[in-house]
Scaffold this active site. Sequence first.
Site, PDB file in Angstrom:
ATOM      1  N   GLN A  89      52.240  37.968  48.829  1.00 14.39           N
ATOM      2  CA  GLN A  89      51.289  38.652  47.976  1.00 14.39           C
ATOM      3  C   GLN A  89      50.808  39.864  48.768  1.00 14.39           C
ATOM      4  O   GLN A  89      50.988  39.918  49.976  1.00 14.39           O
ATOM      5  CB  GLN A  89      50.120  37.730  47.629  1.00 14.39           C
ATOM      6  CG  GLN A  89      49.452  37.146  48.872  1.00 14.39           C
ATOM      7  CD  GLN A  89      48.463  36.042  48.523  1.00 14.39           C
ATOM      8  OE1 GLN A  89      48.565  35.419  47.485  1.00 14.39           O
ATOM      9  NE2 GLN A  89      47.504  35.822  49.400  1.00 14.39           N
ATOM     10  N   ASP A 138      53.044  29.939  52.011  1.00 14.03           N
ATOM     11  CA  ASP A 138      51.796  29.896  51.248  1.00 14.03           C
ATOM     12  C   ASP A 138      52.094  29.868  49.743  1.00 14.03           C
ATOM     13  O   ASP A 138      52.852  30.707  49.244  1.00 14.03           O
ATOM     14  CB  ASP A 138      50.989  31.152  51.606  1.00 14.03           C
ATOM     15  CG  ASP A 138      49.573  31.115  51.093  1.00 14.03           C
ATOM     16  OD1 ASP A 138      48.747  30.389  51.678  1.00 14.03           O
ATOM     17  OD2 ASP A 138      49.294  31.815  50.089  1.00 14.03           O
ATOM     18  N   ASN A 139      51.518  28.911  49.036  1.00 20.50           N
ATOM     19  CA  ASN A 139      51.632  28.851  47.571  1.00 20.50           C
ATOM     20  C   ASN A 139      53.046  29.095  47.039  1.00 20.50           C
ATOM     21  O   ASN A 139      53.243  29.963  46.180  1.00 20.50           O
ATOM     22  CB  ASN A 139      50.695  29.897  46.935  1.00 20.50           C
ATOM     23  CG  ASN A 139      49.257  29.415  46.919  1.00 20.50           C
ATOM     24  OD1 ASN A 139      48.996  28.214  46.951  1.00 20.50           O
ATOM     25  ND2 ASN A 139      48.318  30.346  46.874  1.00 20.50           N
ATOM     26  N   LYS A 141      37.376  41.389  51.021  1.00 24.52           N
ATOM     27  CA  LYS A 141      36.289  40.420  50.881  1.00 24.52           C
ATOM     28  C   LYS A 141      35.464  40.337  52.164  1.00 24.52           C
ATOM     29  O   LYS A 141      36.009  40.480  53.267  1.00 24.52           O
ATOM     30  CB  LYS A 141      36.857  39.028  50.577  1.00 24.52           C
ATOM     31  CG  LYS A 141      37.565  38.923  49.228  1.00 24.52           C
ATOM     32  CD  LYS A 141      36.585  38.917  48.069  1.00 24.52           C
ATOM     33  CE  LYS A 141      37.273  38.847  46.705  1.00 24.52           C
ATOM     34  NZ  LYS A 141      37.904  37.554  46.438  1.00 24.52           N
ATOM     35  N   LYS A 171      38.403  32.275  57.289  1.00 28.75           N
ATOM     36  CA  LYS A 171      39.226  33.084  56.406  1.00 28.75           C
ATOM     37  C   LYS A 171      38.647  34.492  56.253  1.00 28.75           C
ATOM     38  O   LYS A 171      39.382  35.441  55.989  1.00 28.75           O
ATOM     39  CB  LYS A 171      39.335  32.423  55.017  1.00 28.75           C
ATOM     40  CG  LYS A 171      40.175  31.157  55.031  1.00 28.75           C
ATOM     41  CD  LYS A 171      40.567  30.719  53.625  1.00 28.75           C
ATOM     42  CE  LYS A 171      39.360  30.189  52.862  1.00 28.75           C
ATOM     43  NZ  LYS A 171      39.752  29.656  51.533  1.00 28.75           N
ATOM     44  N   TYR A 172      37.328  34.582  56.386  1.00 25.23           N
ATOM     45  CA  TYR A 172      36.686  35.882  56.133  1.00 25.23           C
ATOM     46  C   TYR A 172      35.951  36.444  57.341  1.00 25.23           C
ATOM     47  O   TYR A 172      35.397  37.522  57.277  1.00 25.23           O
ATOM     48  CB  TYR A 172      35.698  35.763  54.960  1.00 25.23           C
ATOM     49  CG  TYR A 172      36.307  35.106  53.755  1.00 25.23           C
ATOM     50  CD1 TYR A 172      37.223  35.799  52.953  1.00 25.23           C
ATOM     51  CD2 TYR A 172      36.000  33.791  53.427  1.00 25.23           C
ATOM     52  CE1 TYR A 172      37.804  35.190  51.855  1.00 25.23           C
ATOM     53  CE2 TYR A 172      36.588  33.172  52.326  1.00 25.23           C
ATOM     54  CZ  TYR A 172      37.488  33.877  51.546  1.00 25.23           C
ATOM     55  OH  TYR A 172      38.066  33.283  50.463  1.00 25.23           O
ATOM     56  N   GLU A 186      53.382  24.860  51.296  1.00 21.24           N
ATOM     57  CA  GLU A 186      51.947  24.653  51.054  1.00 21.24           C
ATOM     58  C   GLU A 186      51.706  24.717  49.554  1.00 21.24           C
ATOM     59  O   GLU A 186      51.279  25.729  49.026  1.00 21.24           O
ATOM     60  CB  GLU A 186      51.104  25.710  51.782  1.00 21.24           C
ATOM     61  CG  GLU A 186      49.605  25.438  51.723  1.00 21.24           C
ATOM     62  CD  GLU A 186      48.835  26.397  50.809  1.00 21.24           C
ATOM     63  OE1 GLU A 186      47.607  26.270  50.764  1.00 21.24           O
ATOM     64  OE2 GLU A 186      49.439  27.245  50.133  1.00 21.24           O
TER      65      GLU A 186
END
Lengths: 667, 667
Positions: free
Chosen positions: B314, B385-386, B254, B527-528, B414
């Site tokens: 992930q 995370d998640n 991204k 984040k990006y 989180e």
Amino acid sequence: MADADLQTNDGRMRAVIERITPSVDNGRFAAKRIVGDAVVVEADCFTDGHDSLACVLLWRREGEAAWHETPMAPLGNDRWSASFVAQSVGRYQYTVTAWVDHFLSWRHDFARRVDGEDLRIAALVGAGLIEEAAQRAGGEDRTRLTSWAARLRAVLDPQLLKTLGLDEEFAAVAKRYPDRRFATTYPVEHPLVVDRARARFSSWYEMFPRSAAAEPGRHGSLRDCEARLPGIAKMGFDVLYLPPIHPIGRINRKGANNALAAGPADPGSPWAIGAAEGGHKALHPELGTMDDFRRLVASAKTHGMEIALDIAFQCAPDHPYVKAHPQWFRWRPDGTVQYAENPPKKYQDIYPFEFESDDWRGLWQELADVFRFWAGEGVRIFRVDNPHTKPFPFWEWALAELKREYPEALFLAEAFTRPRVMHRLAKLGFTQSYTYFTWRNAKHELIEYFTELTQGPGREYFRPNIWPNTPDILTEYLQFGGRPAFVVRLVLAATLGANYGIYGPAYELLEAEPRDPGSEEYLNSEKYQIRQWDLGAPHSLSDLIARVNSARRDNPALQSDASLRFLPVDNDSLLCYAKSDAEQENLVVTVVNLDPHHVQSGWVELDLAALGIDAHMPYQMHDLLSGARFLWSGPRNFVQLDPQRAPAHVFALRRKVRTERNFDYFL
Amino acid sequence: MADADLQTNDGRMRAVIERITPSVDNGRFAAKRIVGDAVVVEADCFTDGHDSLACVLLWRREGEAAWHETPMAPLGNDRWSASFVAQSVGRYQYTVTAWVDHFLSWRHDFARRVDGEDLRIAALVGAGLIEEAAQRAGGEDRTRLTSWAARLRAVLDPQLLKTLGLDEEFAAVAKRYPDRRFATTYPVEHPLVVDRARARFSSWYEMFPRSAAAEPGRHGSLRDCEARLPGIAKMGFDVLYLPPIHPIGRINRKGANNALAAGPADPGSPWAIGAAEGGHKALHPELGTMDDFRRLVASAKTHGMEIALDIAFQCAPDHPYVKAHPQWFRWRPDGTVQYAENPPKKYQDIYPFEFESDDWRGLWQELADVFRFWAGEGVRIFRVDNPHTKPFPFWEWALAELKREYPEALFLAEAFTRPRVMHRLAKLGFTQSYTYFTWRNAKHELIEYFTELTQGPGREYFRPNIWPNTPDILTEYLQFGGRPAFVVRLVLAATLGANYGIYGPAYELLEAEPRDPGSEEYLNSEKYQIRQWDLGAPHSLSDLIARVNSARRDNPALQSDASLRFLPVDNDSLLCYAKSDAEQENLVVTVVNLDPHHVQSGWVELDLAALGIDAHMPYQMHDLLSGARFLWSGPRNFVQLDPQRAPAHVFALRRKVRTERNFDYFL
């Protein structure tokens, strides 16, 4: 539910089940319902991520090998619900199973897909899932699913594909064959006891048979009781409860007003059980024969009533058990049996059983046999005296045994003791329980206590049976409040509690003299002497009682406790509450003036929306005690109660009042 | 606890134990405490009748063979209590045992006996019990008990007998040898997790290492982070939490502001983990070497800080796992790996793991190894995370394994998701949890939510970690409230929650621009892309943050959540609450103006009796933010807060103010 383990569990069991309700101590004890109830079971069910879940309620009668299955519906916030109807008396079990359902997840996502290529690939994924379902199906269903999958593989047009993938009929078939390999089942099979209706709704009348003789001076008998049945039935009671009817001990017998020494004519306390004539399985000779008892049971039935017996596990010193089973008693170093005591008080006319006996098994069996004996004579309701002075494990065992043999049997626990103890007895299997109502007189006390009883955790297993008096308890409120006090406490008991009872004829005849000032014992208590009652006295409450009981019988709202809600009134002497039936069709609003001395008035506040009343229309309040009808409108209405005339309204609320709109020319 | 059974159980086990606390789902999960806590355990214990009960708390470290025993004391209403000190990090177990104690019953009754003959027989009964105790005792105690019994048998004078029977010293010996043959032990051994202190009290600072370069345009490194440590320590944080530091995928990377296509210079999202350079056990090359990482960990330690890593399970499409372990992913019919999606949204740069893989065991082991790898490098705090998108059984297994190997390890979940899911993760073993604080702005919302967090059932296992912002969440309150909003939310987070954190430097530099109107994403989110921050900007909140963190460090009241109580203020924009330490010695009262736009004032009400304040004496309120000191007196005091100057007071309450009475000539 043990820690996930790489070796023994399958880590792919992704569904989680928590917080099943009803649940008494996480399924250690049974919740209670009555026949015909829709048993609503809820649980928190969820899984990780965004997959769809399927949840199923599993339920069965105890002993059935297979579970019945009822799909659960989501209520929001991960709560799921389903219900089943308890169609017969006995024990049931239920639990919940849930699984991540890939077909449902696929369908949920498929409906949201927009991209054509994406849809085509998703159709192939779906075809795979449907083919798996086909393998689990048989016959026609397998054929249908296989052909559906084949078409999903063949169609290319996105629009057609979407329609085909979301086909409702095919989906219904596929849903019947879910992949439950990784289903989670809540490990506790929750027990449920289903009783007959009288467990929830009953009107008790307690009476000493020996005082039932029509003529003064004669020892009353079971035949005399039989003669009294029409009068008691006319008052509207459906349970006639008799204190112990067994031979009464002669050794250390108590005299009138609990005198230490009895005179030769003193009949003794019926709770001092056992003499030469027999013990817990025998009848006191002066009451009559076993044939008389059977007649009484049968005759009660024809009057819509049942006989309830008092089971009091204690012995007079001359009870046959003492010689036949000395190992069931505690022996003192002086060679005598340990009598009941609470130092420095002594109760030398009573021998308690020694439950720590090496022969506890023999004792348990014999005590259960006492219930069995009377059950064999047709008795199905037992009031158990002081169950809290016998070990809890005994009751758990005995009540389970007896309910297995006589599923319709009901047991009322007479335990006036600490709250945890009373609750434990209810959990162990007692059908109904005495309460602290007797000592709750002020508005805030009544609201707090009955809110706890009907909405606290005990609501699942503790069924209150509400008594304004007992042979042991003549409260100060009754001693000092005169007739209004008796009316108030009767109406409260009968409308706050679907189960209630009075000890009569002392109650309807307004008997209010205590043995000593400050005592709650009756003067000349029937516990120690025979009384003669003037049943036809003009001050008798019997007509009012009949009206109250008839209101109870006619209004399903008054036949259960779960719906009880207190309503605001701007006067601390006025108590107001509403009850309704399960369908909210029948609505009863009771207003009571707790002050037996003064006229009190105030504004009652109804939550019209919650009661389903049109705020712009009048509604009718029909007083079931006086017959008067009031038209009310809006949420606030005025009430005034004169204790000398009528200290309470028991209103049936009729939502619709006829107006011109009811005439057909208005339409 | 199974049904009493004539064959298998002993019906003489008369003690009942119910409702042990703390208890999470009846002992299915562990309650949580920290080292040094006095673990208070309570239970309802009772028996039938009037006998005396003895109750003992059993506790041990998991793995210890024998229980430690602590006698429980009655609290009234059949509730009993005892406590033990959790002296080390790790897992404990506890349960309760109770028995009917005949010696205690005998002693209780003996004290109340008055009759001489009665006393003599009771003395013989007692002598028998004491002789039994003597058999259980050994050595000197046996001799003493035997002689006591002999004297009880011999003495005849009632007065002497009474004194002898109630002898305290003999009784103390007898009590040590109770008859526990029929003791009941609660069948569930309740687990307890004892963490180190930072589990309950921690101040987190989140920072993107790649934005840490001092010079504009350069990719920040771990060395740059090291250079930032003094500044972060000066603000008072003790946990420096880094988003993922692994190689970032190149496939479907991204671009800035989440653009679908990345430019060649775009660094990608750190959560798109894995590339040719490695995966979850590797470092992103531009951040530095493993040696740099070890230096950072060590250097943080010298500044009183710990490094926390973000573990996000992930993969980017080019993560080495995809080729090495294709069975860990879900494959689509077109031969591609299923990317993350929530139709119609697609996240093609992210491959989730397929936890229903046949090789789920291999996957679980590898994921646990990721934690082990970093634990091996000295990391003891993990932000996960998640976690709610991975199966619950995995977390239960993995966290148990890891805590066994690294008992000091802390895990922050989180999971911004539904309440049941968040609670389940906390039950399964996460040390701390993110909360809904981010979206609770109004007074009634904050009161309701924090009352639930600190007093609801979750208080035993759900430790909130309070964040006013994260890289994903720039709330509308912060977007529109200006500097006062940032101060308000900081003070709330740091004083409502003993665990809290901010995502900086965005926070202290008041970054408030959303990517789109109505969005909670930051414009130009780190984040990006790499950001350059002007840490010395005059508007920075760093000084205020330092003062807040120093108030937290100096006041034990702010280091736990259990004591939180909200106080009445007659203004809906003013929120007031108090916290105290366990001994109620340190007291902090916080008042916050939730309205970032207007001056607000009102009367704060303190419960002086509950706070131990003399109602007739002034007390001092020392504002730890401004340094100002106010003298208050009585329960109601005036507060006015100007958001532009100081939207909050954090008062240390000092109960005693010096008066002339403090001078020694006054005495």
